[in-house]
Design a protein around this motif. Structure first.
Motif, short mmCIF file in Angstrom:
data_model
loop_
_atom_site.label_atom_id
_atom_site.label_comp_id
_atom_site.label_asym_id
_atom_site.label_seq_id
_atom_site.Cartn_x
_atom_site.Cartn_y
_atom_site.Cartn_z
N VAL A 150 -4.62 3.20 4.44
CA VAL A 150 -3.65 3.99 5.20
C VAL A 150 -3.70 5.48 4.87
O VAL A 150 -3.63 6.33 5.75
CB VAL A 150 -2.22 3.44 4.97
CG1 VAL A 150 -1.17 4.42 5.48
CG2 VAL A 150 -2.06 2.10 5.66
N MET A 151 -3.82 5.82 3.59
CA MET A 151 -3.67 7.22 3.17
C MET A 151 -4.69 8.17 3.79
O MET A 151 -4.34 9.30 4.16
CB MET A 151 -3.68 7.32 1.65
CG MET A 151 -2.47 6.71 0.97
SD MET A 151 -0.90 7.36 1.63
CE MET A 151 0.28 6.52 0.57
N MET A 194 -2.15 16.01 0.68
CA MET A 194 -3.48 15.78 0.14
C MET A 194 -3.45 14.82 -1.05
O MET A 194 -4.38 14.02 -1.24
CB MET A 194 -4.10 17.12 -0.27
CG MET A 194 -5.62 17.13 -0.28
SD MET A 194 -6.29 18.73 -0.80
CE MET A 194 -5.85 19.74 0.62
N GLN A 195 -2.36 14.88 -1.84
CA GLN A 195 -2.34 13.99 -2.99
C GLN A 195 -2.08 12.54 -2.60
O GLN A 195 -2.20 11.63 -3.42
CB GLN A 195 -1.32 14.48 -4.03
CG GLN A 195 0.11 14.60 -3.58
CD GLN A 195 0.96 13.40 -3.93
OE1 GLN A 195 0.76 12.78 -4.95
NE2 GLN A 195 1.92 13.08 -3.08
N PHE A 196 -1.78 12.28 -1.30
CA PHE A 196 -1.72 10.88 -0.85
C PHE A 196 -3.07 10.19 -1.06
O PHE A 196 -3.13 9.00 -1.33
CB PHE A 196 -1.35 10.81 0.63
CG PHE A 196 0.10 11.09 0.93
CD1 PHE A 196 0.98 11.45 -0.07
CD2 PHE A 196 0.59 10.98 2.22
CE1 PHE A 196 2.32 11.72 0.19
CE2 PHE A 196 1.93 11.24 2.51
CZ PHE A 196 2.79 11.62 1.49
N TRP A 197 -4.17 10.95 -0.86
CA TRP A 197 -5.49 10.40 -1.14
C TRP A 197 -5.58 9.96 -2.61
O TRP A 197 -6.11 8.90 -2.92
CB TRP A 197 -6.57 11.43 -0.88
CG TRP A 197 -7.24 11.31 0.45
CD1 TRP A 197 -7.80 10.19 1.00
CD2 TRP A 197 -7.44 12.36 1.39
NE1 TRP A 197 -8.33 10.49 2.23
CE2 TRP A 197 -8.13 11.81 2.50
CE3 TRP A 197 -7.13 13.71 1.41
CZ2 TRP A 197 -8.50 12.56 3.61
CZ3 TRP A 197 -7.50 14.46 2.52
CH2 TRP A 197 -8.17 13.88 3.60
N ALA A 198 -5.07 10.82 -3.49
CA ALA A 198 -5.12 10.50 -4.92
C ALA A 198 -4.22 9.30 -5.24
O ALA A 198 -4.56 8.49 -6.11
CB ALA A 198 -4.72 11.71 -5.75
N ILE A 199 -3.08 9.17 -4.53
CA ILE A 199 -2.22 8.01 -4.74
C ILE A 199 -3.01 6.73 -4.51
O ILE A 199 -3.01 5.81 -5.35
CB ILE A 199 -1.00 8.05 -3.79
CG1 ILE A 199 -0.03 9.18 -4.17
CG2 ILE A 199 -0.25 6.70 -3.80
CD1 ILE A 199 1.10 9.36 -3.19
N ALA A 229 0.58 12.06 -8.17
CA ALA A 229 -0.09 10.95 -7.49
C ALA A 229 0.02 9.66 -8.31
O ALA A 229 0.31 8.59 -7.76
CB ALA A 229 -1.56 11.29 -7.24
N VAL A 230 -0.21 9.76 -9.61
CA VAL A 230 -0.10 8.57 -10.45
C VAL A 230 1.33 8.04 -10.44
O VAL A 230 1.57 6.82 -10.33
CB VAL A 230 -0.56 8.88 -11.89
CG1 VAL A 230 -0.24 7.72 -12.83
CG2 VAL A 230 -2.05 9.19 -11.92
N GLY A 231 2.32 8.95 -10.52
CA GLY A 231 3.72 8.53 -10.48
C GLY A 231 4.08 7.83 -9.18
O GLY A 231 4.70 6.75 -9.18
N PHE A 232 3.66 8.40 -8.07
CA PHE A 232 3.94 7.77 -6.77
C PHE A 232 3.21 6.43 -6.64
O PHE A 232 3.74 5.48 -6.05
CB PHE A 232 3.54 8.70 -5.63
CG PHE A 232 4.55 9.75 -5.30
CD1 PHE A 232 5.86 9.39 -4.95
CD2 PHE A 232 4.23 11.09 -5.34
CE1 PHE A 232 6.80 10.36 -4.65
CE2 PHE A 232 5.17 12.07 -5.04
CZ PHE A 232 6.46 11.70 -4.70
N PHE A 271 -16.21 9.37 -0.28
CA PHE A 271 -16.38 7.95 -0.57
C PHE A 271 -15.42 7.52 -1.69
O PHE A 271 -15.80 7.39 -2.85
CB PHE A 271 -17.83 7.64 -0.96
CG PHE A 271 -18.16 6.18 -0.89
CD1 PHE A 271 -18.42 5.58 0.33
CD2 PHE A 271 -18.19 5.40 -2.03
CE1 PHE A 271 -18.72 4.23 0.41
CE2 PHE A 271 -18.50 4.06 -1.97
CZ PHE A 271 -18.76 3.46 -0.75
N GLY A 272 -14.17 7.28 -1.33
CA GLY A 272 -13.18 6.82 -2.28
C GLY A 272 -12.65 5.45 -1.92
O GLY A 272 -13.31 4.66 -1.25
N ALA A 273 -11.42 5.18 -2.36
CA ALA A 273 -10.82 3.86 -2.13
C ALA A 273 -10.78 3.51 -0.66
O ALA A 273 -11.13 2.40 -0.25
CB ALA A 273 -9.41 3.83 -2.72
N GLY A 274 -10.35 4.46 0.17
CA GLY A 274 -10.24 4.18 1.59
C GLY A 274 -11.58 3.84 2.20
O GLY A 274 -11.70 2.86 2.95
N SER A 275 -12.60 4.62 1.86
CA SER A 275 -13.92 4.40 2.45
C SER A 275 -14.48 3.03 2.09
O SER A 275 -15.01 2.31 2.95
CB SER A 275 -14.90 5.49 2.00
OG SER A 275 -14.53 6.74 2.53
#
Length: 414
Positions: A353-354, A106-111, A332-335, A35-39
Motif C-alpha cells: 500500500v505505502m 515519504m517516510q511511509f515507504w520507510a514504515i 517510521a520505526v515508531g509508526f 526495490f524495497g518491500a513494496g516491489s
C-alpha cells in the motif's frame, strides 16, 4: 592514518569495483531505493496472479523513468536542485509546508520497509520479535547515514542491491524456464479486469520513483558531474538493472506461486520445494537486504528536501541532511510498531500500500516541477519539450489510476 598513507595489498582487486561504483553507484542507489518491500511483494503478486502477461510494462516504465531522470539530471549539471526551483516559483512559506508534508509522506515507504525488515529479522534469527527487529533495522539505517561520506554509502548500498540481484538470478537460472512464454510476456497486452489494471499501475509505481529525482538534482557536489553523459549512462544502467531484477522476480513468481496476496515467506515456499531447504531463508535474506537499503536510501530524498526548503545549501551527509533522515527513521520505526500492534494490517500489506500512497501524492508534484524547471533553465528543442510534456501528463494519468486502484485494493482487504 590518512587514506593516502593506507596500504592496500596489490593483489586485492579493488580498482575495478571502485571504478564501477564511481561510474554507476548512483544508478545502483536508485535501484536499491526502488526495490524495497513494496516491489518484492507487488512483483511477486503480479507474477502469481498474471503470469508473464505484464512483463511488457517493465521496459515501458524504463523509458518513462529515463525521461524523468533526463529532466532531473539536467538540473544536476547546473547544480540547481528541483526544491530550489520550487522555492523560487511558489515562495518560501508554501515550500516549507510542502517539504514537511512530503517528507512525512515519504517516510511511509520507510514504515513499510522497516515493518517487513523486522518480520524478516524475526524469521531469520532467534530474535522472534517483529517489533525489536524493526527497531534494530532502524538502528542499522541510522548507522548507514552516519557513514556521512557519499562514496562509502554508495558503495555499501551498491553491494546490497548487487547481492539481492545475484540471489534472484541464481533462483531464476535454477528453474526450467519456458523461454517462449516468457518472451511472449513482452508483447503489450491489456484487459479491463480491475485486478489486472491495479497490477499494471503498481508496476509503474514501483519503478518511477520521485525521491530519486530529488536526490539526482541535488547530487552534483558529491559526483562532480557537469555534463549529461555520465548521468545518462548511470541512469540507464541503474534503471535497466531494476527492470532485469523486477523481471526475474515476476518470472520466478509466475512459475512457482499460486494466486493470492503474498505473505512474508509465501514467494519463497515453492522455491524450497524446488531447490531445497536453503532457498526459503535465502529468499527472506534477499527481502531483508532489499527493505533495509530501500528504507534508508529513499529518505535520502527527504535529507535534501527539507534543508533546501529552508534555502540551506545541502551536501550529502552534512548535519541537516543526517538529522532529517534520522528523525524520519525514528518516526517510521515508531509508526511501524504502532500499526502492527493496533491494527490488523500485516507488514506485507504495508509494503504493497505505502508505495501507492507516495506515488499518488509526491509524483505529480515533482513531475510538474521538473518540467517547468527545465523550461526555465534550458532552451530545449521543441521535440524534447514535447517528450517531457507527454511524460509529465502520463504522471498525472498514473496518479488518477493509482487512486482508483488503491481504493479498490483497500476495500478488498477490508
Amino acid at each position: 592514518m590518512s587514506s593516502a598513507d593506507s596500504y592496500v595489498p596489490s593483489w586485492l582487486p579493488v580498482e575495478g569495483p571502485k571504478r564501477f561504483v564511481e561510474a554507476y553507484g548512483l544508478g545502483l542507489l536508485f535501484s536499491a531505493n526502488v526495490f524495497g518491500a513494496g516491489s518484492v511483494y507487488i512483483l511477486a503478486n503480479t507474477g502469481a496472479n498474471w503470469g508473464f502477461l505484464l512483463l511488457w510494462a517493465l521496459p515501458v516504465a524504463l523509458v518513462v523513468d529515463l525521461a524523468m531522470h533526463e529532466m532531473s539530471g539536467r538540473l544536476a549539471t547546473i547544480d540547481e536542485p528541483v526544491v530550489s526551483y520550487i522555492r523560487g516559483a511558489i515562495g518560501a512559506g508554501p515550500t516549507k509546508v510542502m517539504a514537511l508534508f512530503i517528507a512525512f509522506i515519504m517516510q511511509f515507504w520507510a514504515i513499510s520497509n522497516y515493518a517487513v525488515a523486522g518480520a524478516a529479522l524475526a524469521y531469520l534469527t532467534p530474535l522472534d520479535n517483529v517489533y525489536i527487529g524493526a527497531i534494530l533495522a532502524g538502528g542499522i539505517g541510522i548507522a548507514l547515514v552516519e557513514l556521512r561520506v557519499y562514496d562509502r554509502v554508495e558503495a555499501a548500498i551498491a553491494a546490497i542491491i548487487l547481492t539481492v540481484f545475484a540471489i534472484y538470478i541464481v533462483l531464476t537460472l535454477g528453474l526450467d524456464l519456458p523461454i517462449g512464454r516468457v518472451m511472449s510476456g513482452f508483447v503489450p497486452y491489456l484487459q479491463s479486469d480491475i485486478g489486472f489494471l491495479t497490477s499494471l499501475i503498481a508496476l509503474f509505481g514501483t519503478t518511477v520513483y520521485y525521491p530519486n529525482f530529488i536526490i539526482q538534482s541535488s547530487i552534483q557536489p558529491s559526483k562532480n558531474w557537469t555534463e549529461m553523459g555520465p548521468y545518462r549512462r548511470d541512469n540507464f544502467v541503474g534503471i535497466a538493472f531494476i527492470v532485469l531484477l523486477s523481471a526475474a522476480v515476476i518470472v520466478v513468481s509466475a512459475l512457482t506461486m499460486d494466486p493470492g496476496t503474498p505473505t512474508l515467506t509465501s514467494p519463497g515456499v515453492p522455491l524450497q520445494a524446488i531447490f531445497g531447504s536453503w532457498a526459503l531463508p535465502v529468499f527472506v535474506l534477499a527481502v531483508l537486504l532489499a527493505t533495509f537499503s530501500s528504507a534508508t536510501g529513499t529518505l535520502f530524498g527527504a535529507g535534501f528536501l527539507v534543508p533546501q526548503a529552508w534555502d540551506r545549501t545541502t551536501v550529502f551527509g552534512d548535519r541537516g541532511f543526517r538529522r532529517t533522515v534520522e528523525i524520519l527513521i525514528v518516526m517510521a520505526v515508531g509508526f511501524a510498531v504502532l500499526l502492527m500492534e493496533f491494527t490488523d494490517i500485516t507488514p506485507v500489506r504495508l509494503g504493497i500500500v505505502m508505495p501507492a500512497v507516495n506515488g499518488l501524492i509526491g509524483l505529480p508534484i515533482f513531475a510538474l516541477a521538473l518540467f517547468f524547471a527545465n523550461r526555465k533553465f534550458f532552451d530545449h528543442p521543441r521535440w524534447l519539450n514535447a517528450v517531457f510534456a507527454v511524460v509529465t501528463v502520463l504522471m498525472f494519468v498514473f496518479t488518477f489510476l493509482t487512486a482508483r486502484s488503491l481504493y479498490s485494493q483497500i476495500v478488498t482487504w477490508l
